[in-house]
Design a protein around this motif. Sequence first.
Motif, short mmCIF file in Angstrom:
data_model
loop_
_atom_site.label_atom_id
_atom_site.label_comp_id
_atom_site.label_asym_id
_atom_site.label_seq_id
_atom_site.Cartn_x
_atom_site.Cartn_y
_atom_site.Cartn_z
N GLU A 123 20.41 -19.65 -2.63
CA GLU A 123 19.59 -19.71 -3.18
C GLU A 123 17.99 -20.15 -2.10
N ASP A 124 16.65 -20.00 -3.55
CA ASP A 124 15.77 -20.52 -2.78
C ASP A 124 15.98 -22.24 -3.28
N SER A 156 4.64 -28.47 -5.91
CA SER A 156 5.83 -27.71 -6.44
C SER A 156 6.55 -27.31 -5.53
N ILE A 157 7.34 -26.76 -4.44
CA ILE A 157 7.11 -26.23 -3.67
C ILE A 157 8.78 -25.10 -3.71
N SER A 158 8.91 -23.88 -3.61
CA SER A 158 10.36 -23.65 -3.37
C SER A 158 9.76 -22.43 -2.14
N SER A 183 11.66 -19.44 -0.15
CA SER A 183 13.20 -17.88 -0.47
C SER A 183 14.06 -18.79 0.83
N HIS A 191 6.38 -21.24 -1.60
CA HIS A 191 5.66 -20.76 -1.77
C HIS A 191 4.64 -22.56 -2.43
N TYR A 234 16.06 -32.67 -2.94
CA TYR A 234 16.53 -31.54 -3.24
C TYR A 234 18.30 -31.35 -3.39
N GLY A 283 18.61 -22.46 0.15
CA GLY A 283 19.18 -23.29 -0.68
C GLY A 283 20.34 -23.26 0.39
N ASN A 311 14.14 -25.69 -3.85
CA ASN A 311 13.18 -26.06 -4.72
C ASN A 311 12.73 -27.23 -4.28
N PHE A 312 11.70 -28.25 -4.59
CA PHE A 312 11.94 -29.26 -4.93
C PHE A 312 10.39 -29.74 -4.86
N ASP A 313 10.10 -30.50 -5.45
CA ASP A 313 8.08 -31.22 -5.93
C ASP A 313 8.13 -32.67 -4.97
#
Length: 207
Positions: free
Chosen positions: A60-61, A49-51, A53, A203, A86, A56, A63-65
């Motif tokens: 916002e952060d 998983s990627i986040s 910072s 991250h 995303y 978005g 995030n995607f797999d």
Amino acid sequence: MILLIVGILAIALIFMVVLILRKNKQTKPTESIEALTDLRVTDAQVGDSISISGAGDDYEDLNFDVDRKHRYDSGGDESFELSGLYRGRRGFLEVSQDDQISVVLYAGNVKPELHDLGLSEEDLTRMDENQDRAEVCEYDGRRWNFQESGEVHFFREAGSTGEGFYSWEFREESGARVLSVQKWEGEPFEVSLGRVVNADDVHVFRQ
């Protein structure tokens, strides 16, 4: 008496071995957990998983797999691409590493066309021949500096035969955005708008 001493020593030895084995079982998972919390974007694999910072749509952060990981080779310089969904659309992270890690995120809604950049096929051919970084184009009210162009080989899977395409890259003047123009054989020019992100803001989490 001797047998008693030998028996006591044998019991003590067995007890020590059990303690050592139990300690190893307890420490190995801890070491593994510590390693998994220190992953960088260059360590990312399919299934992670990627986040990112503040990257978005509404700051916002993002995030995607990761469900795809592809490799690129351009004149011996290798990079890779991480991809996942995303907000219902596909996002891409292009990652390269030389003296430092470089990360470009493509995950926006905006999809420019070549004519939006004020460029023609003849312009791109000239830029490719001259490799002159003084060349610029204009888009979104900003100037964009030509960086480089050339043939790139795309490898979908490890060990697969690469597919070639041509690529041109432009960087926003005094900004962090990137315009990437690609031309695959038999396909029209494709333009992607991305932006450079700090590798430390990316991250990686692994189950």
